[in-house]
Design a protein around this motif. Structure first.
Motif, PDB file in Angstrom:
ATOM      1  N   MET A   1      54.055  41.121  45.631  1.00  0.00           N
ATOM      2  CA  MET A   1      54.109  42.544  46.451  1.00  0.00           C
ATOM      3  C   MET A   1      52.227  42.815  45.966  1.00  0.00           C
ATOM      4  SD  MET A   1      57.087  44.189  44.440  1.00  0.00           S
ATOM      5  CE  MET A   1      56.171  46.041  44.478  1.00  0.00           C
ATOM      6  N   TYR A   2      51.177  42.035  45.318  1.00  0.00           N
ATOM      7  CA  TYR A   2      50.025  42.771  45.145  1.00  0.00           C
ATOM      8  C   TYR A   2      48.961  41.686  45.676  1.00  0.00           C
ATOM      9  CZ  TYR A   2      52.613  45.159  40.537  1.00  0.00           C
ATOM     10  OH  TYR A   2      52.853  45.701  40.333  1.00  0.00           O
ATOM     11  N   MET A   3      49.940  40.346  46.072  1.00  0.00           N
ATOM     12  CA  MET A   3      48.871  39.616  46.598  1.00  0.00           C
ATOM     13  C   MET A   3      48.418  40.073  48.017  1.00  0.00           C
ATOM     14  SD  MET A   3      47.327  37.938  44.105  1.00  0.00           S
ATOM     15  CE  MET A   3      47.003  37.648  42.386  1.00  0.00           C
ATOM     16  N   THR A   4      48.139  41.027  48.912  1.00  0.00           N
ATOM     17  CA  THR A   4      48.478  41.482  49.560  1.00  0.00           C
ATOM     18  C   THR A   4      46.097  41.664  50.752  1.00  0.00           C
ATOM     19  OG1 THR A   4      48.507  43.462  49.226  1.00  0.00           O
ATOM     20  CG2 THR A   4      50.173  41.947  50.442  1.00  0.00           C
ATOM     21  N   PRO A   5      46.067  41.856  51.983  1.00  0.00           N
ATOM     22  CA  PRO A   5      45.242  42.478  51.736  1.00  0.00           C
ATOM     23  C   PRO A   5      44.617  44.273  51.151  1.00  0.00           C
ATOM     24  CG  PRO A   5      45.964  41.382  54.177  1.00  0.00           C
ATOM     25  CD  PRO A   5      46.697  41.900  53.301  1.00  0.00           C
ATOM     26  N   GLU A   6      45.580  44.979  51.417  1.00  0.00           N
ATOM     27  CA  GLU A   6      45.236  46.198  51.335  1.00  0.00           C
ATOM     28  C   GLU A   6      44.965  46.015  49.274  1.00  0.00           C
ATOM     29  OE1 GLU A   6      47.866  44.743  52.202  1.00  0.00           O
ATOM     30  OE2 GLU A   6      48.286  45.771  54.243  1.00  0.00           O
ATOM     31  N   TYR A   7      45.386  45.301  48.291  1.00  0.00           N
ATOM     32  CA  TYR A   7      45.292  44.862  47.213  1.00  0.00           C
ATOM     33  C   TYR A   7      43.707  44.263  47.765  1.00  0.00           C
ATOM     34  CZ  TYR A   7      48.647  47.556  45.365  1.00  0.00           C
ATOM     35  OH  TYR A   7      49.558  48.245  44.505  1.00  0.00           O
ATOM     36  N   THR A   8      42.272  44.314  46.337  1.00  0.00           N
ATOM     37  CA  THR A   8      41.295  43.916  46.019  1.00  0.00           C
ATOM     38  C   THR A   8      41.309  44.102  44.734  1.00  0.00           C
ATOM     39  OG1 THR A   8      40.098  46.346  46.530  1.00  0.00           O
ATOM     40  CG2 THR A   8      39.817  45.531  47.520  1.00  0.00           C
ATOM     41  N   ASP A   9      41.661  44.687  44.186  1.00  0.00           N
ATOM     42  CA  ASP A   9      42.192  43.777  42.176  1.00  0.00           C
ATOM     43  C   ASP A   9      43.715  44.065  42.953  1.00  0.00           C
ATOM     44  OD1 ASP A   9      39.664  43.930  42.164  1.00  0.00           O
ATOM     45  OD2 ASP A   9      39.918  46.118  42.415  1.00  0.00           O
ATOM     46  N   ALA A  10      44.284  43.075  42.278  1.00  0.00           N
ATOM     47  CA  ALA A  10      45.336  43.008  42.654  1.00  0.00           C
ATOM     48  C   ALA A  10      45.769  42.719  41.266  1.00  0.00           C
ATOM     49  CB  ALA A  10      45.654  41.586  43.219  1.00  0.00           C
ATOM     50  N   TRP A  11      45.313  41.156  40.415  1.00  0.00           N
ATOM     51  CA  TRP A  11      45.800  40.780  38.884  1.00  0.00           C
ATOM     52  C   TRP A  11      45.666  42.554  37.848  1.00  0.00           C
ATOM     53  CZ3 TRP A  11      48.606  37.240  37.513  1.00  0.00           C
ATOM     54  CH2 TRP A  11      48.052  36.125  38.115  1.00  0.00           C
ATOM     55  N   SER A  12      44.523  43.603  38.928  1.00  0.00           N
ATOM     56  CA  SER A  12      44.048  44.320  37.489  1.00  0.00           C
ATOM     57  C   SER A  12      45.677  45.444  37.928  1.00  0.00           C
ATOM     58  CB  SER A  12      43.387  45.714  38.191  1.00  0.00           C
ATOM     59  OG  SER A  12      42.390  44.042  37.570  1.00  0.00           O
ATOM     60  N   ALA A  13      45.130  45.630  39.334  1.00  0.00           N
ATOM     61  CA  ALA A  13      46.951  46.493  39.690  1.00  0.00           C
ATOM     62  C   ALA A  13      48.634  46.240  39.206  1.00  0.00           C
ATOM     63  CB  ALA A  13      46.946  47.141  40.816  1.00  0.00           C
ATOM     64  N   MET A  14      48.292  43.958  38.772  1.00  0.00           N
ATOM     65  CA  MET A  14      49.942  44.289  38.492  1.00  0.00           C
ATOM     66  C   MET A  14      49.765  44.274  36.959  1.00  0.00           C
ATOM     67  SD  MET A  14      50.829  40.276  39.271  1.00  0.00           S
ATOM     68  CE  MET A  14      49.867  39.692  38.913  1.00  0.00           C
ATOM     69  N   PHE A  15      48.816  43.797  36.098  1.00  0.00           N
ATOM     70  CA  PHE A  15      48.869  43.565  34.688  1.00  0.00           C
ATOM     71  C   PHE A  15      49.540  45.745  34.260  1.00  0.00           C
ATOM     72  CE2 PHE A  15      46.373  44.547  31.023  1.00  0.00           C
ATOM     73  CZ  PHE A  15      46.356  43.667  30.456  1.00  0.00           C
ATOM     74  N   ILE A  16      48.325  46.414  35.059  1.00  0.00           N
ATOM     75  CA  ILE A  16      48.710  47.389  34.537  1.00  0.00           C
ATOM     76  C   ILE A  16      49.856  48.617  34.557  1.00  0.00           C
ATOM     77  CG2 ILE A  16      47.343  50.671  35.199  1.00  0.00           C
ATOM     78  CD1 ILE A  16      45.066  48.935  35.284  1.00  0.00           C
ATOM     79  N   GLN A  17      50.346  48.257  36.164  1.00  0.00           N
ATOM     80  CA  GLN A  17      51.791  48.613  36.196  1.00  0.00           C
ATOM     81  C   GLN A  17      52.980  48.143  35.564  1.00  0.00           C
ATOM     82  OE1 GLN A  17      52.401  49.090  39.999  1.00  0.00           O
ATOM     83  NE2 GLN A  17      55.032  49.452  40.023  1.00  0.00           N
ATOM     84  N   SER A  18      52.597  46.903  34.430  1.00  0.00           N
ATOM     85  CA  SER A  18      53.409  45.902  33.751  1.00  0.00           C
ATOM     86  C   SER A  18      52.581  46.598  32.318  1.00  0.00           C
ATOM     87  CB  SER A  18      53.125  44.699  34.165  1.00  0.00           C
ATOM     88  OG  SER A  18      52.988  44.013  34.733  1.00  0.00           O
ATOM     89  N   ALA A  19      51.506  46.562  32.192  1.00  0.00           N
ATOM     90  CA  ALA A  19      51.944  47.594  30.833  1.00  0.00           C
ATOM     91  C   ALA A  19      52.060  48.726  30.756  1.00  0.00           C
ATOM     92  CB  ALA A  19      50.182  47.637  30.810  1.00  0.00           C
ATOM     93  N   LEU A  20      52.318  49.334  31.880  1.00  0.00           N
ATOM     94  CA  LEU A  20      52.605  51.096  31.965  1.00  0.00           C
ATOM     95  C   LEU A  20      53.664  50.828  30.748  1.00  0.00           C
ATOM     96  CD1 LEU A  20      51.974  53.548  33.096  1.00  0.00           C
ATOM     97  CD2 LEU A  20      53.613  53.731  34.680  1.00  0.00           C
ATOM     98  N   LEU A  21      55.294  50.254  31.258  1.00  0.00           N
ATOM     99  CA  LEU A  21      56.367  50.466  30.475  1.00  0.00           C
ATOM    100  C   LEU A  21      56.098  49.989  28.989  1.00  0.00           C
ATOM    101  CD1 LEU A  21      59.572  50.626  30.306  1.00  0.00           C
ATOM    102  CD2 LEU A  21      59.246  48.637  31.418  1.00  0.00           C
ATOM    103  N   PHE A  22      55.341  49.055  28.684  1.00  0.00           N
ATOM    104  CA  PHE A  22      55.268  48.632  27.552  1.00  0.00           C
ATOM    105  C   PHE A  22      54.593  49.880  27.003  1.00  0.00           C
ATOM    106  CE2 PHE A  22      52.446  45.077  25.099  1.00  0.00           C
ATOM    107  CZ  PHE A  22      54.177  44.600  24.478  1.00  0.00           C
TER     108      PHE A  22
END
Length: 254
Positions: free
Chosen positions: A40-61
Motif C-alpha cells: 500500500m505504501y510502495m507507490t509513486p505517491e509515497y516518497t517516504d514509504a518506510w517513514s509513513a508505514m513506520f509511523i502509522q504502525s507506531a500510532l497504535l503502539f
C-alpha cells in the motif's frame, strides 16, 4: 549496596517470570500488521514509504499497546514482592526504601527499553524479508527508525513514572491495573485537547500523531514545541517519582 547491584537482584527475581515473553507480543503484532501492508505504501505517491508505514504502525503502539504492556509489567513486578512477604525481606536490607523504589523504576525503564528494542529489531528484520519477497528497492531508513524508537522511549518515561506511582499507592493488583488502564483508554481523546500537556499517558501517541500528520500532509516538520512540553514532562515525572519513593513500603514499615 549500589543501585547497579540492586538492579541485578531485581532482574534475577524476574528471570523466570512471563515478563519477557509478554514484551514480545505487542511489538511483533504491530510490526507484522505494518509490514504486511507494505504494498500500500510502495507507490509513486509515497516518497517516504518506510517513514509513513513506520509511523502509522507506531500510532497504535504508542497510544495503547506499549502503555498496556508496561502496566502489566508494573503489576507483575509489584505482585512478585507481595507474594511470600518478599517486600518485608527487601525492606529489611540495609538500603533506604527510596533507593529500592528508584531501583524498581529503573528496572521498569529497562523493560521499556527492551520492548522498544524488540519493536525496532522486528521492524528491521520483517522489513528486510518483505522487501526481498516483494522486490522492493527502497532502502530501510535504519537511523530514522532508531530515532523514533528513542523518541518513544523518552516520551513514555513520564507515563511509566505515573504507572509505577499508582502501583505503589494501590496495593491490590487488580485495582492498580484497572486504574492505569482507565487512564490509558481516553488518551486519544485528550491528545486532541490542550490538556494533553498535563496527561503523560498520551505523550507517546501524541508525538506519533503529530508526525503522521506531518507525513500525510507533506509538511516540513512537527508542530510540537519543546516548551512547555519538556518542562511539563519533567515536572510530572519528578512529582510521580517523589510520591512513589515516599509511599513505597509504607504500610509494611508501620
Amino acid at each position: 549496596m549500589s543501585i547497579i547491584e540492586l538492579i541485578k537482584i531485581e532482574f534475577m527475581k524476574v528471570k523466570r517470570s512471563m515478563i519477557l515473553p509478554l514484551l514480545l507480543i505487542p511489538p511483533i503484532l504491530v510490526v507484522v500488521s505494518g509490514v504486511s501492508s507494505i504494498s500500500m505504501y510502495m507507490t509513486p505517491e509515497y516518497t517516504d514509504a518506510w517513514s509513513a508505514m513506520f509511523i502509522q504502525s507506531a500510532l497504535l503502539f504508542g497510544y495503547y499497546l506499549l502503555p498496556f504492556s508496561m502496566v502489566v509489567v508494573c503489576v507483575m513486578i509489584a505482585n512478585r514482592e507481595i507474594k511470600n512477604n518478599g517486600i518485608l525481606k527487601m525492606l529489611a536490607l540495609p538500603v533506604s526504601k527510596g533507593k529500592l523504589a528508584l531501583t524498581k523504576f529503573l528496572v521498569l525503564l529497562s523493560f521499556l527499553a527492551i520492548e522498544l528494542l524488540i519493536f525496532f529489531s522486528s521492524f528491521i528484520i520483517a522489513g528486510v524479508i518483505a522487501t526481498k519477497i516483494m522486490n522492493v528497492t527502497e532502502t530501510i531508513p535504519v537511523f530514522y527508525l532508531l530515532t523514533w524508537t528513542v523518541k518513544l522511549f523518552v516520551t513514555m518515561v513520564p507515563a511509566i513514572a505515573c504507572m509505577w506511582t499508582i502501583t505503589v499507592l494501590f496495593e491490590k493488583p487488580l485495582l492498580s491495573m484497572g486504574l492505569n488502564l482507565l487512564l490509558i483508554i481516553p488518551g486519544v481523546l485528550i491528545a486532541n485537547t490542550p490538556l494533553w500537556l498535563m496527561y503523560p499517558y498520551c505523550y507517546s501517541g501524541y508525538v506519533v500523531s503529530d508526525a503522521l500528520h506531518t507525513v500525510t500532509t507533506a509538511g516540513t516538520g512537527g508542530t510540537i514545541s519543546l516548551f512547555p512540553f519538556v518542562p511539563c514532562a519533567v515536572i510530572i515525572s519528578a512529582l510521580a517519582l517523589c510520591v512513589s519513593v515516599k509511599y513505597f513500603g509504607r504500610k509494611e514499615m508501620r
